[in-house]
Scaffold this motif. Structure first.
Motif, mmCIF file in Angstrom:
data_model
loop_
_atom_site.group_PDB
_atom_site.id
_atom_site.type_symbol
_atom_site.label_atom_id
_atom_site.label_comp_id
_atom_site.label_asym_id
_atom_site.label_seq_id
_atom_site.Cartn_x
_atom_site.Cartn_y
_atom_site.Cartn_z
ATOM 1 N N GLN A 107 11.725 3.245 -3.180
ATOM 2 C CA GLN A 107 12.705 3.686 -2.192
ATOM 3 C C GLN A 107 12.038 4.487 -1.087
ATOM 4 O O GLN A 107 12.354 4.308 0.098
ATOM 5 C CB GLN A 107 13.792 4.492 -2.891
ATOM 6 C CG GLN A 107 14.624 3.667 -3.862
ATOM 7 C CD GLN A 107 15.543 4.510 -4.722
ATOM 8 O OE1 GLN A 107 15.733 5.699 -4.476
ATOM 9 N NE2 GLN A 107 16.134 3.896 -5.742
ATOM 10 N N ALA A 108 11.106 5.352 -1.451
ATOM 11 C CA ALA A 108 10.404 6.152 -0.453
ATOM 12 C C ALA A 108 9.558 5.288 0.475
ATOM 13 O O ALA A 108 9.353 5.623 1.646
ATOM 14 C CB ALA A 108 9.519 7.198 -1.137
ATOM 15 N N SER A 109 9.086 4.162 -0.046
ATOM 16 C CA SER A 109 8.241 3.279 0.752
ATOM 17 C C SER A 109 9.039 2.323 1.626
ATOM 18 O O SER A 109 8.476 1.592 2.433
ATOM 19 C CB SER A 109 7.324 2.455 -0.164
ATOM 20 O OG SER A 109 8.071 1.507 -0.901
ATOM 21 N N ARG A 110 10.373 2.297 1.443
ATOM 22 C CA ARG A 110 11.268 1.415 2.215
ATOM 23 C C ARG A 110 10.925 -0.060 1.964
ATOM 24 O O ARG A 110 11.170 -0.913 2.800
ATOM 25 C CB ARG A 110 11.207 1.747 3.716
ATOM 26 C CG ARG A 110 11.450 3.216 4.019
ATOM 27 C CD ARG A 110 11.271 3.553 5.487
ATOM 28 N NE ARG A 110 9.935 3.270 5.970
ATOM 29 C CZ ARG A 110 8.878 4.076 5.799
ATOM 30 N NH1 ARG A 110 9.021 5.223 5.146
ATOM 31 N NH2 ARG A 110 7.704 3.754 6.283
ATOM 32 N N PHE A 111 10.402 -0.335 0.801
ATOM 33 C CA PHE A 111 9.882 -1.656 0.470
ATOM 34 C C PHE A 111 10.960 -2.723 0.474
ATOM 35 O O PHE A 111 10.721 -3.862 0.884
ATOM 36 C CB PHE A 111 9.216 -1.585 -0.908
ATOM 37 C CG PHE A 111 8.423 -2.799 -1.300
ATOM 38 C CD1 PHE A 111 7.072 -2.895 -1.005
ATOM 39 C CD2 PHE A 111 9.010 -3.842 -1.996
ATOM 40 C CE1 PHE A 111 6.333 -4.007 -1.379
ATOM 41 C CE2 PHE A 111 8.278 -4.952 -2.372
ATOM 42 C CZ PHE A 111 6.941 -5.028 -2.064
ATOM 43 N N PHE A 112 12.141 -2.368 0.006
ATOM 44 C CA PHE A 112 13.220 -3.354 -0.133
ATOM 45 C C PHE A 112 14.310 -3.204 0.917
ATOM 46 O O PHE A 112 15.339 -3.874 0.831
ATOM 47 C CB PHE A 112 13.857 -3.232 -1.520
ATOM 48 C CG PHE A 112 12.951 -3.643 -2.654
ATOM 49 C CD1 PHE A 112 12.725 -4.980 -2.937
ATOM 50 C CD2 PHE A 112 12.320 -2.683 -3.434
ATOM 51 C CE1 PHE A 112 11.901 -5.372 -3.976
ATOM 52 C CE2 PHE A 112 11.501 -3.054 -4.490
ATOM 53 C CZ PHE A 112 11.293 -4.399 -4.767
ATOM 54 N N ASP A 113 14.105 -2.356 1.913
ATOM 55 C CA ASP A 113 15.174 -2.085 2.882
ATOM 56 C C ASP A 113 15.580 -3.313 3.670
ATOM 57 O O ASP A 113 16.719 -3.393 4.161
ATOM 58 C CB ASP A 113 14.748 -0.966 3.852
ATOM 59 C CG ASP A 113 14.801 0.406 3.209
ATOM 60 O OD1 ASP A 113 15.073 0.488 1.992
ATOM 61 O OD2 ASP A 113 14.563 1.407 3.909
ATOM 62 N N VAL A 118 0.841 -1.205 0.000
ATOM 63 C CA VAL A 118 0.000 0.000 0.000
ATOM 64 C C VAL A 118 0.870 1.247 0.000
ATOM 65 O O VAL A 118 0.603 2.210 -0.727
ATOM 66 C CB VAL A 118 -0.941 -0.014 1.216
ATOM 67 C CG1 VAL A 118 -1.803 1.249 1.235
ATOM 68 C CG2 VAL A 118 -1.820 -1.265 1.216
ATOM 69 N N ARG A 119 1.927 1.232 0.806
ATOM 70 C CA ARG A 119 2.825 2.389 0.898
ATOM 71 C C ARG A 119 3.467 2.685 -0.455
ATOM 72 O O ARG A 119 3.572 3.838 -0.875
ATOM 73 C CB ARG A 119 3.878 2.114 1.963
ATOM 74 C CG ARG A 119 4.633 3.341 2.451
ATOM 75 C CD ARG A 119 5.668 2.973 3.514
ATOM 76 N NE ARG A 119 5.057 2.322 4.665
ATOM 77 C CZ ARG A 119 5.201 1.023 4.951
ATOM 78 N NH1 ARG A 119 5.954 0.250 4.180
ATOM 79 N NH2 ARG A 119 4.624 0.512 6.012
ATOM 80 N N TRP A 120 3.922 1.627 -1.140
ATOM 81 C CA TRP A 120 4.542 1.800 -2.456
ATOM 82 C C TRP A 120 3.517 2.331 -3.462
ATOM 83 O O TRP A 120 3.790 3.288 -4.202
ATOM 84 C CB TRP A 120 5.137 0.477 -2.916
ATOM 85 C CG TRP A 120 5.936 0.525 -4.185
ATOM 86 C CD1 TRP A 120 6.146 1.603 -5.011
ATOM 87 C CD2 TRP A 120 6.643 -0.570 -4.776
ATOM 88 N NE1 TRP A 120 6.930 1.245 -6.074
ATOM 89 C CE2 TRP A 120 7.259 -0.081 -5.955
ATOM 90 C CE3 TRP A 120 6.816 -1.911 -4.427
ATOM 91 C CZ2 TRP A 120 8.023 -0.899 -6.786
ATOM 92 C CZ3 TRP A 120 7.587 -2.719 -5.249
ATOM 93 C CH2 TRP A 120 8.179 -2.216 -6.409
ATOM 94 N N THR A 121 2.325 1.741 -3.487
ATOM 95 C CA THR A 121 1.277 2.195 -4.398
ATOM 96 C C THR A 121 0.938 3.658 -4.145
ATOM 97 O O THR A 121 0.834 4.460 -5.088
ATOM 98 C CB THR A 121 0.016 1.330 -4.237
ATOM 99 O OG1 THR A 121 0.333 -0.044 -4.471
ATOM 100 C CG2 THR A 121 -1.077 1.760 -5.203
ATOM 101 N N ALA A 122 0.781 4.019 -2.879
ATOM 102 C CA ALA A 122 0.441 5.398 -2.533
ATOM 103 C C ALA A 122 1.543 6.357 -2.974
ATOM 104 O O ALA A 122 1.261 7.465 -3.469
ATOM 105 C CB ALA A 122 0.194 5.510 -1.031
ATOM 106 N N ASN A 123 2.794 5.957 -2.813
ATOM 107 C CA ASN A 123 3.903 6.801 -3.243
ATOM 108 C C ASN A 123 3.942 6.946 -4.762
ATOM 109 O O ASN A 123 4.252 8.023 -5.281
ATOM 110 C CB ASN A 123 5.234 6.244 -2.728
ATOM 111 C CG ASN A 123 5.557 6.725 -1.330
ATOM 112 O OD1 ASN A 123 5.695 7.920 -1.089
ATOM 113 N ND2 ASN A 123 5.684 5.799 -0.392
ATOM 114 N N GLU A 124 3.645 5.884 -5.490
ATOM 115 C CA GLU A 124 3.586 5.976 -6.947
ATOM 116 C C GLU A 124 2.527 6.986 -7.388
ATOM 117 O O GLU A 124 2.684 7.659 -8.415
ATOM 118 C CB GLU A 124 3.272 4.608 -7.575
ATOM 119 C CG GLU A 124 4.389 3.574 -7.468
ATOM 120 C CD GLU A 124 5.517 3.791 -8.472
ATOM 121 O OE1 GLU A 124 5.365 4.644 -9.373
ATOM 122 O OE2 GLU A 124 6.551 3.099 -8.347
#
Length: 203
Positions: A193-199, A19-25
């Motif tokens: 990167q903004a969503s920290r998805f792959f951190d 959701v975080r990644w989608t929202a950032n996109e």
């Protein structure tokens, strides 16, 4: 249309990441409310999400549950972003990939990972290991050599990357070859990167 979402999550690595990644996109302002494991079973949280699951989102005064459904609802609000393709042939590939990653793979790979890490009964690891690895290998092998699943980036890539990332972390898949190149293309996206998805993925 206001672009603000409130998101209840445990951490960066759970399903809230999709959701975080989608929202950032989509250029949303994200207000995140982190809760502790166990608090999702309280009466207060249950009133928002009777399934006692993470994440829950609030958009435009409406409470939304189920991570993939939240992502689809966000994408449908902004068709101009192209996260859900419009032409028929591409949509068929899109929905096939969405179903495979979110229905066939996501739950068993999460259970396998949690079982392997000792958070839940170890029997899940034994139950899912062989068949899951076989399916993940097929899915990872279907990732494109260049570009994304539907040529242009779509929500299918976010959902695929979630299951594939966990599979790599659970050592069900090696991060090499076509899979490595595909995930690195996803990692390079500013919204990812903004969503920290792959951190949490050790490279």
């Amino acid at each position: 249309m206001s672009k603000h979402i409130k998101l209840w999550s445990f951490a960066d690595v759970d399903r809230s990441g999709k959701v975080r990644w989608t929202a950032n996109e989509l250029g949303y302002q994200i207000e995140e409310q982190r809760i502790k494991p166990g608090d999702h079973k309280t009466d207060a949280y249950r009133q928002m999400n009777p399934y006692e699951q993470i994440p829950t989102a609030e958009v435009g005064g409406k409470l939304l549950v189920e991570s993939t459904a939240i992502c689809v609802m966000l994408a449908e609000r902004h068709p101009e972003a192209g996260l859900i393709p419009q032409d028929r042939e591409t949509r068929e590939l899109f929905w096939q990939s969405m179903s495979t990653s979110s229905s066939t793979l996501e739950m068993p790979v999460v259970l396998y990972y949690l079982s392997r890490a000792g958070f839940i009964d170890g029997g899940w690891q034994e139950l899912w290991g062989e068949s899951l690895q076989r399916r993940l290998t097929v899915f990872a092998g279907s990732m494109p050599d260049t570009g994304y699943i539907c040529d242009n980036f779509t929500l299918a890539d976010i959902c695929a990357a979630y299951s594939l990332r966990i599979a790599v972390q659970a050592e069900l898949l090696p991060l090499e070859g076509r899979l490595n190149a595909y995930l690195h293309r996803c990692m390079a996206r500013p919204a990812a990167q903004a969503s920290r998805f792959f951190d949490s993925l050790e490279l």
